[in-house]
Design a protein around this motif. Structure first.
Motif, PDB file in Angstrom:
ATOM      1  N   ILE A   1       0.854  -1.197   0.000  1.00 36.25           N
ATOM      2  CA  ILE A   1       0.000   0.000   0.000  1.00 36.25           C
ATOM      3  C   ILE A   1       0.883   1.238   0.000  1.00 36.25           C
ATOM      4  O   ILE A   1       1.826   1.321   0.793  1.00 36.25           O
ATOM      5  CB  ILE A   1      -0.910   0.002   1.254  1.00 36.25           C
TER       6      ILE A   1
ATOM      7  N   LYS B   1      -2.146  -6.239  -4.645  1.00 35.92           N
ATOM      8  CA  LYS B   1      -3.169  -6.795  -3.753  1.00 35.92           C
ATOM      9  C   LYS B   1      -2.605  -7.999  -3.002  1.00 35.92           C
ATOM     10  O   LYS B   1      -1.681  -8.650  -3.483  1.00 35.92           O
ATOM     11  CB  LYS B   1      -4.436  -7.141  -4.524  1.00 35.92           C
TER      12      LYS B   1
ATOM     13  N   ARG C   1      -3.208   4.152  -1.407  1.00 35.71           N
ATOM     14  CA  ARG C   1      -3.476   3.448  -2.668  1.00 35.71           C
ATOM     15  C   ARG C   1      -2.952   2.017  -2.588  1.00 35.71           C
ATOM     16  O   ARG C   1      -1.791   1.790  -2.225  1.00 35.71           O
ATOM     17  CB  ARG C   1      -2.793   4.183  -3.819  1.00 35.71           C
ATOM     18  N   LEU C   2      -3.814   1.062  -2.909  1.00 36.82           N
ATOM     19  CA  LEU C   2      -3.383  -0.338  -2.972  1.00 36.82           C
ATOM     20  C   LEU C   2      -2.585  -0.536  -4.250  1.00 36.82           C
ATOM     21  O   LEU C   2      -3.085  -0.281  -5.348  1.00 36.82           O
ATOM     22  CB  LEU C   2      -4.619  -1.256  -2.966  1.00 36.82           C
ATOM     23  N   VAL C   3      -1.329  -0.965  -4.120  1.00 36.95           N
ATOM     24  CA  VAL C   3      -0.448  -1.088  -5.294  1.00 36.95           C
ATOM     25  C   VAL C   3      -0.288  -2.552  -5.711  1.00 36.95           C
ATOM     26  O   VAL C   3      -0.245  -2.866  -6.893  1.00 36.95           O
ATOM     27  CB  VAL C   3       0.939  -0.479  -4.974  1.00 36.95           C
TER      28      VAL C   3
ATOM     29  N   ALA D   1      -3.393  10.540   0.220  1.00 37.44           N
ATOM     30  CA  ALA D   1      -4.087   9.358  -0.298  1.00 37.44           C
ATOM     31  C   ALA D   1      -3.466   8.055   0.192  1.00 37.44           C
ATOM     32  O   ALA D   1      -2.316   8.015   0.618  1.00 37.44           O
ATOM     33  CB  ALA D   1      -4.063   9.403  -1.823  1.00 37.44           C
TER      34      ALA D   1
END
Ligand SMILES: Cc1ncc(COP(=O)(O)O)c(C=O)c1O
Length: 254
Positions: free
Chosen positions: A229, A241, A237-239, A235
């Motif tokens: 993440i 999963k 942001r999931l980079v 922000a």
């Protein structure tokens, strides 16, 4: 190729003459986690003397000099990170001085600042699953990660520091061995991890894991890779999963 081998000079000549190649220059990487700028100064001097030799003996002009990486970063309080803002101009000064001394054409200088860009940007968060005291009195803390996502300690005794996310203000005076769940005697993340007294389900973070962690992670013992993440002031942001067992089985033909 070694600059002390005559074969290297011959190879440079061949490359320069070969129509399939466009010989630009030299690349050198002297190692990693270098904290003393004099190593880079010596590297530059050695390379530029070699550039001079290439010109004197083969008549070839070196246009590009790639100095590699290796700029030391801080993993623990014992590490004094190389101050790049101060050091890089000094390295360029060394280039200018040597170029003038040796009467060379100024080459384009490239660096490959690997971990120094990202190592301190990364933190790995784990949940503490268990603790154990051995007969000799050693206290283990086990987390839900392992050498599969943190290999540098097992691979070359790299050192790290950690903290409990919700208890940063508590005195850290317990010495733990931080271990993973890969079921290996070598599956240690931190040999001497100094923390407040831990509780099961505490969230523990290991610092400076932005470089050579996710890129070196594996499916050792078929363990799943964690999520990555990115977070900044604005922000989250999931980079990458979090992997699932289905992801793990995608290559299997059952
Ligand atoms: C050729 C080369 N350049 C640059 C680097 C980056 O090194 P570091 O991340 O230690 O700065 C490496 C790392 O092994 C390398 O092999």
């Amino acid at each position: 190729m070694s600059i002390f081998s005559d074969e290297t000079l011959d190879l440079i000549k061949q490359l320069n003459q070969n129509e399939q190649f466009d010989f630009k220059g030299l690349h050198c990487h002297i190692g990693s986690q270098i904290f003393d700028k004099t190593s880079f100064i010596k590297e530059i001097q050695a390379l530029l003397h070699y550039v001079k030799r290439i010109f004197d003996e083969k008549g070839i002009i070196v246009e590009v000099l790639n100095l590699g990486g290796g700029f030391g970063v801080q993993y623990t309080v014992a590490d004094q990170a190389l101050d790049l803002e101060a050091t890089l101009p000094q390295l360029l000064d060394t280039v200018y001085t040597e170029v003038l001394n040796l009467n060379l054409q100024l080459p384009k200088i490239i660096i490959e600042p690997g971990r120094s860009i990202v190592a301190n940007a990364g933190i790995t968060a784990y949940t503490i699953g268990a603790t154990k005291k051995t007969l000799s009195g050693k206290e283990y803390v086990f987390v839900d990660g392992s050498m599969a996502d943190h290999i540098r300690t097992a691979l070359y005794q790299a050192k790290y520091e950690a903290a409990l996310v919700d208890r940063m203000d508590e005195t850290a005076d317990y010495h733990y061995t931080l271990a993973g769940r890969a079921c290996e005697s070598g599956d240690i993340l931190i040999h001497d991890c100094v923390l407040p007294k831990v509780e099961i389900n505490d969230i523990l973070c290991v610092f400076s894991t932005g470089a050579y962690h996710y890129s070196m992670s594996s499916h050792y013992n078929r363990l799943l890779k964690p999520a990555v993440i990115f977070v900044n002031e604005e922000a989250i942001r999931l980079v990458n999963k979090r992997e699932t067992y289905e992801d793990l089985l995608t290559q299997d033909r059952l």
